[in-house]
Design a protein around this motif. Structure first.
Motif, PDB file in Angstrom:
ATOM      1  N   THR A 105       0.827  -1.215   0.000  1.00 38.80           N
ATOM      2  CA  THR A 105       0.000   0.000   0.000  1.00 38.80           C
ATOM      3  C   THR A 105       0.857   1.258   0.000  1.00 38.80           C
ATOM      4  OG1 THR A 105      -0.100  -0.035   2.421  1.00 38.80           O
ATOM      5  CG2 THR A 105      -1.866  -1.179   1.220  1.00 38.80           C
ATOM      6  N   THR A 106       2.175   1.093   0.038  1.00 37.43           N
ATOM      7  CA  THR A 106       3.071   2.257   0.139  1.00 37.43           C
ATOM      8  C   THR A 106       4.023   2.398  -1.037  1.00 37.43           C
ATOM      9  OG1 THR A 106       4.632   0.918   1.429  1.00 37.43           O
ATOM     10  CG2 THR A 106       3.021   2.227   2.662  1.00 37.43           C
ATOM     11  N   ILE A 107       4.251   1.322  -1.764  1.00 36.16           N
ATOM     12  CA  ILE A 107       5.201   1.339  -2.878  1.00 36.16           C
ATOM     13  C   ILE A 107       4.453   1.001  -4.161  1.00 36.16           C
ATOM     14  CG2 ILE A 107       7.298   0.324  -3.848  1.00 36.16           C
ATOM     15  CD1 ILE A 107       8.127  -0.327  -0.945  1.00 36.16           C
ATOM     16  N   LYS A 108       4.547   1.870  -5.145  1.00 42.80           N
ATOM     17  CA  LYS A 108       3.849   1.688  -6.410  1.00 42.80           C
ATOM     18  C   LYS A 108       4.837   1.761  -7.565  1.00 42.80           C
ATOM     19  CE  LYS A 108      -0.147   1.511  -4.385  1.00 42.80           C
ATOM     20  NZ  LYS A 108      -0.867   0.211  -4.302  1.00 42.80           N
ATOM     21  N   THR A 109       4.506   1.064  -8.636  1.00 38.23           N
ATOM     22  CA  THR A 109       5.327   1.158  -9.846  1.00 38.23           C
ATOM     23  C   THR A 109       4.773   2.257 -10.745  1.00 38.23           C
ATOM     24  OG1 THR A 109       3.999  -0.522 -10.962  1.00 38.23           O
ATOM     25  CG2 THR A 109       5.955  -1.270  -9.779  1.00 38.23           C
ATOM     26  N   ILE A 110       5.675   2.886 -11.485  1.00 37.60           N
ATOM     27  CA  ILE A 110       5.270   3.959 -12.390  1.00 37.60           C
ATOM     28  C   ILE A 110       6.353   4.123 -13.447  1.00 37.60           C
ATOM     29  CG2 ILE A 110       6.380   5.837 -11.092  1.00 37.60           C
ATOM     30  CD1 ILE A 110       3.868   7.538 -11.714  1.00 37.60           C
ATOM     31  N   THR A 111       5.960   4.508 -14.639  1.00 34.93           N
ATOM     32  CA  THR A 111       6.957   4.796 -15.667  1.00 34.93           C
ATOM     33  C   THR A 111       7.474   6.216 -15.464  1.00 34.93           C
ATOM     34  OG1 THR A 111       5.370   5.675 -17.265  1.00 34.93           O
ATOM     35  CG2 THR A 111       5.760   3.280 -17.297  1.00 34.93           C
ATOM     36  N   PRO A 112       8.707   6.490 -15.883  1.00 34.75           N
ATOM     37  CA  PRO A 112       9.244   7.848 -15.714  1.00 34.75           C
ATOM     38  C   PRO A 112       8.394   8.922 -16.390  1.00 34.75           C
ATOM     39  CG  PRO A 112      11.017   6.313 -16.157  1.00 34.75           C
ATOM     40  CD  PRO A 112       9.744   5.554 -16.365  1.00 34.75           C
ATOM     41  N   SER A 113       7.920   8.655 -17.598  1.00 35.05           N
ATOM     42  CA  SER A 113       7.116   9.664 -18.294  1.00 35.05           C
ATOM     43  C   SER A 113       5.811   9.937 -17.557  1.00 35.05           C
ATOM     44  CB  SER A 113       6.822   9.218 -19.729  1.00 35.05           C
ATOM     45  OG  SER A 113       8.003   9.249 -20.514  1.00 35.05           O
ATOM     46  N   LYS A 114       5.189   8.891 -17.015  1.00 30.63           N
ATOM     47  CA  LYS A 114       3.953   9.082 -16.259  1.00 30.63           C
ATOM     48  C   LYS A 114       4.224   9.868 -14.982  1.00 30.63           C
ATOM     49  CE  LYS A 114      -0.477   8.404 -15.771  1.00 30.63           C
ATOM     50  NZ  LYS A 114      -1.445   8.994 -16.734  1.00 30.63           N
ATOM     51  N   TYR A 115       5.349   9.587 -14.340  1.00 32.71           N
ATOM     52  CA  TYR A 115       5.708  10.327 -13.125  1.00 32.71           C
ATOM     53  C   TYR A 115       5.837  11.816 -13.431  1.00 32.71           C
ATOM     54  CZ  TYR A 115       8.311  11.793  -8.982  1.00 32.71           C
ATOM     55  OH  TYR A 115       8.711  12.448  -7.843  1.00 32.71           O
ATOM     56  N   LEU A 116       6.521  12.145 -14.528  1.00 36.53           N
ATOM     57  CA  LEU A 116       6.694  13.557 -14.886  1.00 36.53           C
ATOM     58  C   LEU A 116       5.372  14.200 -15.283  1.00 36.53           C
ATOM     59  CD1 LEU A 116      10.005  13.268 -16.926  1.00 36.53           C
ATOM     60  CD2 LEU A 116       9.734  14.330 -14.672  1.00 36.53           C
ATOM     61  N   GLU A 117       4.489  13.413 -15.873  1.00 33.27           N
ATOM     62  CA  GLU A 117       3.169  13.942 -16.235  1.00 33.27           C
ATOM     63  C   GLU A 117       2.361  14.285 -14.984  1.00 33.27           C
ATOM     64  OE1 GLU A 117      -1.002  12.158 -17.987  1.00 33.27           O
ATOM     65  OE2 GLU A 117       0.878  11.343 -18.791  1.00 33.27           O
ATOM     66  N   LEU A 118       2.431  13.416 -13.966  1.00 30.20           N
ATOM     67  CA  LEU A 118       1.664  13.632 -12.737  1.00 30.20           C
ATOM     68  C   LEU A 118       2.317  14.656 -11.815  1.00 30.20           C
ATOM     69  CD1 LEU A 118       0.676   9.939 -11.880  1.00 30.20           C
ATOM     70  CD2 LEU A 118      -0.775  11.717 -12.897  1.00 30.20           C
ATOM     71  N   PHE A 119       3.648  14.709 -11.851  1.00 33.26           N
ATOM     72  CA  PHE A 119       4.371  15.583 -10.918  1.00 33.26           C
ATOM     73  C   PHE A 119       5.398  16.415 -11.699  1.00 33.26           C
ATOM     74  CE2 PHE A 119       3.478  11.418  -8.956  1.00 33.26           C
ATOM     75  CZ  PHE A 119       2.459  11.802  -8.093  1.00 33.26           C
ATOM     76  N   PRO A 120       4.921  17.361 -12.487  1.00 35.43           N
ATOM     77  CA  PRO A 120       5.829  18.114 -13.369  1.00 35.43           C
ATOM     78  C   PRO A 120       6.735  19.098 -12.641  1.00 35.43           C
ATOM     79  CG  PRO A 120       3.603  18.985 -13.510  1.00 35.43           C
ATOM     80  CD  PRO A 120       3.511  17.755 -12.670  1.00 35.43           C
ATOM     81  N   GLU A 121       6.368  19.499 -11.436  1.00 38.27           N
ATOM     82  CA  GLU A 121       7.188  20.464 -10.705  1.00 38.27           C
ATOM     83  C   GLU A 121       8.330  19.734 -10.003  1.00 38.27           C
ATOM     84  OE1 GLU A 121       6.771  23.719 -10.918  1.00 38.27           O
ATOM     85  OE2 GLU A 121       5.083  23.351 -12.278  1.00 38.27           O
ATOM     86  N   GLN A 122       9.534  19.916 -10.494  1.00 36.22           N
ATOM     87  CA  GLN A 122      10.696  19.247  -9.929  1.00 36.22           C
ATOM     88  C   GLN A 122      11.853  20.233  -9.777  1.00 36.22           C
ATOM     89  OE1 GLN A 122      10.689  16.130  -8.821  1.00 36.22           O
ATOM     90  NE2 GLN A 122       8.600  15.698  -9.547  1.00 36.22           N
ATOM     91  N   ARG A 123      12.826  19.850  -8.977  1.00 36.02           N
ATOM     92  CA  ARG A 123      13.996  20.694  -8.777  1.00 36.02           C
ATOM     93  C   ARG A 123      14.818  20.796 -10.065  1.00 36.02           C
ATOM     94  NH1 ARG A 123      16.252  17.998  -3.118  1.00 36.02           N
ATOM     95  NH2 ARG A 123      14.370  18.375  -1.851  1.00 36.02           N
TER      96      ARG A 123
END
Length: 529
Positions: A247-265
């Motif tokens: 319930t705490t660790i999920k798989t995700i593709t890098p492109s999907k991660y950037l789509e969902l969380f575009p604000e990065q350092r």
């Protein structure tokens, strides 16, 4: 054993059937959103070194460097071709890039962005240097202590524009999968990996970090699964089951991660380095590596007279073919096997392959390959001496082997008739050579001593041939030749296209006399200067 040709054909046909299904299967999984397929630049080059080889000095300022190699257009071509090939197979443009060996630098970011890539990946040593922390630290459980820094992508923008997100590989966890877990049961390995991921989550909470964070596990598949029982299926099944239950660790593709969380350092500077080192030392800096880069540069300059400077002409098809061979020669694997830091057990094979590609550049353009292409970068292994040199000595050069005068010399026996043995020794003034014969050589016989002097300006790979003789490949980058033609002892110097006209060796002493058996002995003293 005892398989018929028909039996073998069944196996080959089944292997081909499976191979043909690989790309369509991955395309289908990608279209469903289950995976993301990424790619690498066309011939897997160390892209920053193709762009500008002196970038290697950033990570190792004291390294010996070859003459500068800098062909940004080739770096662009590797990227553009990778996109074209990907689109042809997957019906869409790629988003992610694994640069060859994870080799990155800020200077290549605009090129990567210009080819349409939105993200790429490399190793944690690059991030540590980019952040100015030297290296990441781990506790006794091997958990990163700067977790909030590592487990996120960063945006990097080059000086000439173009922004790309960069993900950084967890070195320890990736290597656990690549090199350690194959020695454990699949179930135990999967549980260990999940526990380590939970340790990272705990550390992030201790840091008060705000997520979500992403852990990048990146490895070469060919280095892992063949060592697991049943190709790692037990590990995969157990790991995927544990991920499904978590319930705490999920798989995700890098492109999907950037789509969902575009604000990065953002990183102010992307340090030049590769997946396992903040430098390019594995591919440049050693003598063999630098010589290979020198070869590459000489050939690329000759090609540039056709495709860049336009001072020579050939058909567009010929130039395109020459460029393709050039790009293949720019691949990283050739340079991986040069030098002492890696050993395939057959490095000479890779050396021959590299130089064959360089020769093909000239063949495509209808030009003869220059002599240096035939000179092995990895020389033949030297013959073992029957006796190694024992110390300095000064034999008398009189064509007579007196007792003890050659006792300290190195000695090599040979079956290459009519010679019988070769000995050499030296003192502060001369190099001394002795050649004995098993029978009288023919009158027209020429005797040549070829030397390879390190760092000489020119070398030549073929023996000096008389008119009408076919040249013989020596197997070394010879720079000097001392030759006895039956009348004179002459010295020759290697040039780009052959041996210079011989001059009589000054202050040299040479003697050929018959022994009591009527077989001659040649002795020579060659001054060092």
């Amino acid at each position: 054993r005892d398989f018929s040709e028909a039996d073998k054909q069944i196996v080959f046909d089944e292997a081909r059937r499976i191979i043909k299904e690989i790309i369509p299967l991955h395309r289908q999984l990608q279209e469903k959103g289950q995976i993301e397929v990424i790619t690498t630049p066309y011939a897997h080059p160390i892209l920053p070194l193709i762009f500008y080889s002196s970038l290697a000095r950033v990570g190792n300022p004291g390294a010996e460097m070859p003459e500068r190699f800098s062909y940004p257009n080739d770096a662009i071509a590797h990227l553009e071709r990778s996109v074209e090939i990907y689109q042809a197979h997957f019906g869409m443009a790629p988003q992610g890039l694994w640069p060859g060996e994870g080799a990155v630098a800020e200077e290549i970011v605009p090129l990567v962005a210009g080819a349409g890539y939105t993200w790429m990946a490399t190793g944690e040593p690059v991030l540590a240097q980019s952040l100015g922390i030297g290296s990441f630290t781990r506790d006794t459980k091997e958990t990163i202590q700067q977790a909030d820094d590592l487990y996120r992508p960063y945006y990097v923008q080059g000086n000439s524009g173009g922004k790309v997100a960069v993900f950084f590989r967890d070195w320890t966890l990736s290597d656990k999968i690549g090199f350690t877990y194959s020695g454990m049961s699949g179930e135990m390995a999967a549980r260990d990996l999940m526990a380590r991921l939970e340790n990272i989550r705990t550390r992030l909470k201790e840091e008060g970090a705000s997520g979500p964070h992403v852990v990048s596990l990146i490895l070469d598949g060919e280095n892992a699964w063949e060592y697991y029982d049943n190709d790692g299926k037990e590990f995969f099944h157990a790991f995927y089951q544990l991920l499904s239950e978590s319930t705490t660790i999920k798989t995700i593709t890098p492109s999907k991660y950037l789509e969902l969380f575009p604000e990065q350092r953002e990183l102010e500077n992307l340090f030049p380095g590769a997946w396992f080192s903040p430098n390019y030392d594995t591919w440049i800096g050693e003598d063999e590596e630098n010589q290979a880069w020198s070869y590459l540069g000489r050939v690329r300059y000759d090609l540039s007279r056709y495709d860049m400077l336009k001072t020579r002409s050939a058909s567009s098809e010929a130039i395109a073919q020459a460029q393709d061979y050039m790009y293949l020669a720019e691949g990283s694997d050739w340079f991986w096997w040069y030098g002492s830091d890696q050993d395939s057990g057959q490095d000479e094979y890779f050396d021959a392959g590299f130089r064959a590609l360089l020769a093909k550049v000239y063949e495509s353009l209808g030009e003869p390959a220059p002599a240096f292409v035939n000179v092995p970068i990895i020389p033949k292994k030297p013959a073992a001496a029957d006796q190694n040199i024992q110390g300095l000595s000064t034999p008398i050069i009189d064509g007579i082997s007196s007792a003890d005068e050659w006792n300290n010399a190195a000695l090599y026996s040979t079956t290459a008739a009519p010679a019988n043995s070769l000995a050499y020794t030296f003192d502060a003034t001369n190099l001394y050579l002795r050649l004995t014969f098993m029978r009288q050589p023919p009158p027209e016989y020429r005797i040549g001593f070829y030397l390879a002097i390190p760092h000489a300006a020119d070398h030549f790979p073929f023996a000096r041939a008389a008119q009408g003789e076919a040249p013989v490949l020596l197997g070394i980058a010879a720079t000097r030749l001392f030759e006895w033609d039956g009348a004179e002892f002459k010295a020759f110097t290697a040039g780009n296209n052959g041996w210079t006209d011989g001059t009589t060796v000054k202050n040299a002493t040479l003697s050929i006399k018959d022994t009591t058996a009527g077989v001659p002995i040649l002795e020579a003293a060659i001054p060092w200067e």
